[in-house]
Write a protein that holds these residues in place. Structure first.
Motif, PDB file in Angstrom:
ATOM      1  N   TYR A 110       0.647  -1.018   0.306  1.00 25.44           N
ATOM      2  CA  TYR A 110      -0.524  -0.455   0.161  1.00 25.44           C
ATOM      3  C   TYR A 110       1.041   1.226   0.329  1.00 25.44           C
ATOM      4  N   ARG A 149      -6.975   1.526  -1.981  1.00 26.63           N
ATOM      5  CA  ARG A 149      -8.065   0.637  -1.457  1.00 26.63           C
ATOM      6  C   ARG A 149      -9.376   1.242  -2.431  1.00 26.63           C
ATOM      7  N   SER A 206      -5.340  -9.176  -4.619  1.00 30.42           N
ATOM      8  CA  SER A 206      -4.995  -8.645  -3.374  1.00 30.42           C
ATOM      9  C   SER A 206      -3.417  -8.993  -2.233  1.00 30.42           C
ATOM     10  N   ARG A 234      -3.216  -9.664   1.128  1.00 27.56           N
ATOM     11  CA  ARG A 234      -4.000  -9.518   2.316  1.00 27.56           C
ATOM     12  C   ARG A 234      -3.113  -9.021   3.238  1.00 27.56           C
ATOM     13  N   TYR A 246      -1.001  -4.859  -3.445  1.00 26.39           N
ATOM     14  CA  TYR A 246      -1.713  -5.358  -4.904  1.00 26.39           C
ATOM     15  C   TYR A 246      -0.443  -6.398  -5.665  1.00 26.39           C
TER      16      TYR A 246
END
Length: 167
Positions: free
Chosen positions: A109, A129, A150, A152, A156
């Protein structure tokens, strides 16, 4: 070391490689008058500029990058699937360009945020997101076989959805 007012040939060349704009600004302030400072967001950009590396990132503005039937054309600021232009926003296009840039990998991210938004990541993945959610919908609508998968809690990656595997 020569004086800041000396000849250009005598100036040291300093490379700064960081995705953080604030860190690049900090280095520029610290190195002001001490040489020529070249700023790069990542090593792919360094290779593209210094060595003319044809495998440089899609985000480096070096023309079009293709992954199967997905084509990212940075000069025209458009993405197409199987010849059909996708109606992506700048943020969606930039996220996809980052994910599609070689080597294909999982982007955290933080890495995506700093690359696409050009600001320091403040541990809030909501903007990333939200953009990925809209991007996924547009890829599905175009019947694209590429998908944003994704990882998790991490980030990504771009995958070939038709074979459920990575490129």
């Amino acid at each position: 070391m020569s004086s800041p007012a000396g000849d250009f040939d005598e100036q040291p060349v300093i490379l700064c490689v960081t995705a953080s704009r604030s860190k690049r600004a900090q280095v520029a302030r610290l190195m002001s008058g001490h040489g020529v400072v070249l700023m790069f967001p990542d090593l792919q950009a360094v290779r593209a500029v210094l060595f003319g590396d044809p495998t440089a990132s899609a985000t480096s503005g070096a023309g079009a990058v293709a992954l199967g039937r997905l084509v990212l054309d940075q000069q025209r600021q458009q993405v197409s699937w199987a010849g059909r232009v996708l109606p992506l926003t700048r943020l969606e296009r930039d996220v996809l360009a980052a994910l599609a840039s070689p080597p294909l990998r999982v982007w955290t991210y933080q890495q995506l945020y700093e690359q696409v938004w050009g600001a320091d990541y403040l541990d809030d993945a909501s903007a990333v997101r939200s953009t990925v959610k809209r991007l996924r919908a547009k890829l599905r609508e175009a019947n694209a076989t590429v998908a944003v998968e994704s990882a998790r809690g991490v980030g990504y990656s771009l995958v070939d959805a038709s074979s459920h595997g990575r490129y």
